[in-house]
Write a protein that holds these residues in place. Structure first.
Motif, PDB file in Angstrom:
ATOM      1  N   LEU A   5      50.648  -9.527 -13.636  1.00  0.00           N
ATOM      2  CA  LEU A   5      49.365  -9.754 -12.976  1.00  0.00           C
ATOM      3  C   LEU A   5      49.309  -9.132 -11.586  1.00  0.00           C
ATOM      4  O   LEU A   5      48.249  -9.149 -10.945  1.00  0.00           O
ATOM      5  N   GLN A   6      50.438  -8.613 -11.111  1.00  0.00           N
ATOM      6  CA  GLN A   6      50.446  -7.998  -9.785  1.00  0.00           C
ATOM      7  C   GLN A   6      49.557  -6.754  -9.788  1.00  0.00           C
ATOM      8  O   GLN A   6      49.609  -5.940 -10.691  1.00  0.00           O
ATOM      9  N   GLY A   7      48.743  -6.643  -8.753  1.00  0.00           N
ATOM     10  CA  GLY A   7      47.796  -5.541  -8.669  1.00  0.00           C
ATOM     11  C   GLY A   7      46.426  -5.898  -9.201  1.00  0.00           C
ATOM     12  O   GLY A   7      45.464  -5.160  -8.993  1.00  0.00           O
ATOM     13  N   THR A   8      46.332  -7.046  -9.897  1.00  0.00           N
ATOM     14  CA  THR A   8      45.028  -7.513 -10.384  1.00  0.00           C
ATOM     15  C   THR A   8      44.781  -8.928  -9.873  1.00  0.00           C
ATOM     16  O   THR A   8      44.097  -9.127  -8.884  1.00  0.00           O
ATOM     17  N   ARG A   9      45.383  -9.912 -10.527  1.00  0.00           N
ATOM     18  CA  ARG A   9      45.163 -11.302 -10.117  1.00  0.00           C
ATOM     19  C   ARG A   9      46.104 -11.741  -9.001  1.00  0.00           C
ATOM     20  O   ARG A   9      45.874 -12.753  -8.344  1.00  0.00           O
ATOM     21  N   LEU A  10      47.169 -10.990  -8.787  1.00  0.00           N
ATOM     22  CA  LEU A  10      48.088 -11.204  -7.668  1.00  0.00           C
ATOM     23  C   LEU A  10      48.181  -9.904  -6.877  1.00  0.00           C
ATOM     24  O   LEU A  10      48.037  -8.820  -7.451  1.00  0.00           O
ATOM     25  N   PRO A  11      48.445  -9.981  -5.576  1.00  0.00           N
ATOM     26  CA  PRO A  11      48.741  -8.741  -4.854  1.00  0.00           C
ATOM     27  C   PRO A  11      50.039  -8.131  -5.384  1.00  0.00           C
ATOM     28  O   PRO A  11      50.897  -8.837  -5.919  1.00  0.00           O
ATOM     29  N   GLU A  54      30.584 -14.147 -11.357  1.00  0.00           N
ATOM     30  CA  GLU A  54      31.675 -14.341 -10.405  1.00  0.00           C
ATOM     31  C   GLU A  54      32.470 -15.606 -10.726  1.00  0.00           C
ATOM     32  O   GLU A  54      33.706 -15.609 -10.649  1.00  0.00           O
ATOM     33  N   MET A  55      31.788 -16.677 -11.096  1.00  0.00           N
ATOM     34  CA  MET A  55      32.497 -17.907 -11.444  1.00  0.00           C
ATOM     35  C   MET A  55      33.355 -17.704 -12.689  1.00  0.00           C
ATOM     36  O   MET A  55      34.501 -18.172 -12.750  1.00  0.00           O
ATOM     37  N   ALA A  56      32.810 -16.989 -13.678  1.00  0.00           N
ATOM     38  CA  ALA A  56      33.580 -16.713 -14.889  1.00  0.00           C
ATOM     39  C   ALA A  56      34.801 -15.863 -14.567  1.00  0.00           C
ATOM     40  O   ALA A  56      35.888 -16.078 -15.126  1.00  0.00           O
ATOM     41  N   ASP A  57      34.651 -14.913 -13.650  1.00  0.00           N
ATOM     42  CA  ASP A  57      35.772 -14.061 -13.254  1.00  0.00           C
ATOM     43  C   ASP A  57      36.868 -14.884 -12.589  1.00  0.00           C
ATOM     44  O   ASP A  57      38.062 -14.708 -12.866  1.00  0.00           O
ATOM     45  N   VAL A  92      36.256  -4.050  -3.792  1.00  0.00           N
ATOM     46  CA  VAL A  92      36.204  -3.086  -4.894  1.00  0.00           C
ATOM     47  C   VAL A  92      36.940  -3.689  -6.085  1.00  0.00           C
ATOM     48  O   VAL A  92      38.149  -3.938  -6.006  1.00  0.00           O
ATOM     49  N   PRO A  93      36.257  -3.955  -7.199  1.00  0.00           N
ATOM     50  CA  PRO A  93      36.922  -4.552  -8.367  1.00  0.00           C
ATOM     51  C   PRO A  93      37.998  -3.628  -8.929  1.00  0.00           C
ATOM     52  O   PRO A  93      37.947  -2.406  -8.760  1.00  0.00           O
ATOM     53  N   VAL A  94      38.982  -4.219  -9.599  1.00  0.00           N
ATOM     54  CA  VAL A  94      40.028  -3.443 -10.268  1.00  0.00           C
ATOM     55  C   VAL A  94      40.066  -3.860 -11.733  1.00  0.00           C
ATOM     56  O   VAL A  94      39.844  -5.028 -12.062  1.00  0.00           O
ATOM     57  N   LYS A 117      36.811  -5.171 -18.536  1.00  0.00           N
ATOM     58  CA  LYS A 117      35.936  -5.377 -17.393  1.00  0.00           C
ATOM     59  C   LYS A 117      36.762  -5.589 -16.130  1.00  0.00           C
ATOM     60  O   LYS A 117      37.791  -6.260 -16.150  1.00  0.00           O
ATOM     61  N   ALA A 118      36.317  -4.997 -15.027  1.00  0.00           N
ATOM     62  CA  ALA A 118      37.061  -5.106 -13.773  1.00  0.00           C
ATOM     63  C   ALA A 118      36.978  -6.522 -13.219  1.00  0.00           C
ATOM     64  O   ALA A 118      36.004  -7.244 -13.436  1.00  0.00           O
ATOM     65  N   CYS A 119      38.030  -6.920 -12.508  1.00  0.00           N
ATOM     66  CA  CYS A 119      38.066  -8.252 -11.906  1.00  0.00           C
ATOM     67  C   CYS A 119      37.992  -8.133 -10.391  1.00  0.00           C
ATOM     68  O   CYS A 119      38.376  -7.121  -9.807  1.00  0.00           O
ATOM     69  N   ARG A 120      37.498  -9.184  -9.768  1.00  0.00           N
ATOM     70  CA  ARG A 120      37.391  -9.214  -8.313  1.00  0.00           C
ATOM     71  C   ARG A 120      38.344 -10.219  -7.679  1.00  0.00           C
ATOM     72  O   ARG A 120      38.878  -9.977  -6.602  1.00  0.00           O
TER      73      ARG A 120
END
Length: 297
Positions: free
Chosen positions: A105-111, A162-165, A193-195, A202-205
């Motif tokens: 998850l690093q780079g998306t949901r985690l730094p 946004e809430m779903a994301d 900027v979403p990734v 679909k990109a995540c924020r």
């Protein structure tokens, strides 16, 4: 010009490699501290924006990168802890475990994590620190200007997305059996900027930070302990975070409408917790609006 702090030789902290889950971290020598992000007394970590030279493929092939450095410095911990050194080790160890367990998850949901190191601070003190990706974003916060202008309802579809994301992101953590344990708006960042989560999706924020209280989720029924958690242990925290997007009263209805068909609904399956959220939504909304200087209706 920033203040350059030496990283001790061979200083990678071993907990990040526990059980072979960690990926090789770069060999850092100097970290230039540029600006404070959250420092001072009564914090479990001193957080700085910094710059490091990160090797690409060899020690002679590097690139300068802006990063965040979290220093687990017992000298600044809240008063009252009897063994601050042990607490620093515990906080760093839990965060290291979370980043190693959630490495996918690093780079998306985690730094992105660049590793845990020992830092030799001015004055000769040595503390553990985590070097990670600097993210361009902000905690979730409502657009109070649109509320005051009476155009709030026009953004409802965007807020639902946004809430779903955010809930999808928490669900990804939970699928790796990571309970955050300390969710609040200061520990969630909405990227400017979403990734993409993965190619073709679909990109995540939303990205999650600060895992100093993380625990492993048990897949069998149990009582929550200091080291074992349930999915619902993140319910109150993520509810507060979602309130940075939507009115708490509407938020309750949105959860009730979606929790049965969405995997993240397991966070809100506990009837006692859900009842507490339903009963507290009005008070939470009134408090939030009062702090923002917005009329409660």
């Amino acid at each position: 010009m920033g203040n350059t702090i030496k990283v001790l030789p061979d200083s990678l902290v071993l907990p990040y490699e526990m059980d072979g889950m960690g990926s090789p971290a770069p060999s850092l020598t100097d970290v230039t501290f540029l600006a404070p992000l959250r420092i001072g007394p009564a914090h479990w970590a001193q957080v700085w924006q910094a710059e490091v030279d990160i090797p690409r493929t060899s020690a002679t092939n590097t690139h300068s990168s802006r990063v965040v450095v979290k220093l687990y410095d017992p000298a600044w911990f809240p008063e009252g802890d009897s063994d601050s050194s042990a607490m620093a080790e515990d906080i760093a160890g839990r965060e290291a475990w979370a980043y190693a367990t959630g490495r996918e998850l690093q780079g998306t949901r985690l730094p992105e994590s660049y590793g845990f190191y020992w830092f030799n601070l001015n004055g000769g003190r040595v503390v553990c620190g985590h070097v990670m990706e600097f993210l361009d974003g902000d905690p979730p916060e409502r657009d109070w200007r649109s509320v005051k202008a009476g155009t709030w309802d026009e953004g409802e579809d965007r807020r639902m997305e946004e809430m779903a994301d955010m809930m999808d992101g928490l669900n990804e953590l939970h699928n790796h059996l990571i309970c955050h344990g300390d969710l609040s708006r200061r520990n969630v960042l909405m990227r400017r900027v979403p990734v993409p989560v993965q190619k073709g999706t679909k990109a995540c924020r939303f990205c999650f930070l600060d895992f100093g209280r993380a625990r492993k989720i048990s897949l069998v029924p149990c009582f929550s302990t200091r080291d074992i958690a349930r999915y619902g242990d993140d319910a109150y925290g993520v509810f507060s975070c979602l309130g940075g997007i939507e009115d708490y009263r509407r938020l309750v209805r949105w959860i009730m409408d979606n929790r049965q068909q969405c995997e993240w609904g397991r966070v809100f399956q506990d009837a006692r917790r859900m009842n507490t959220l339903v009963q507290g939504a009005v008070v939470m909304e009134k408090t939030y609006r009062t702090r923002a200087g917005v009329d409660f209706m």
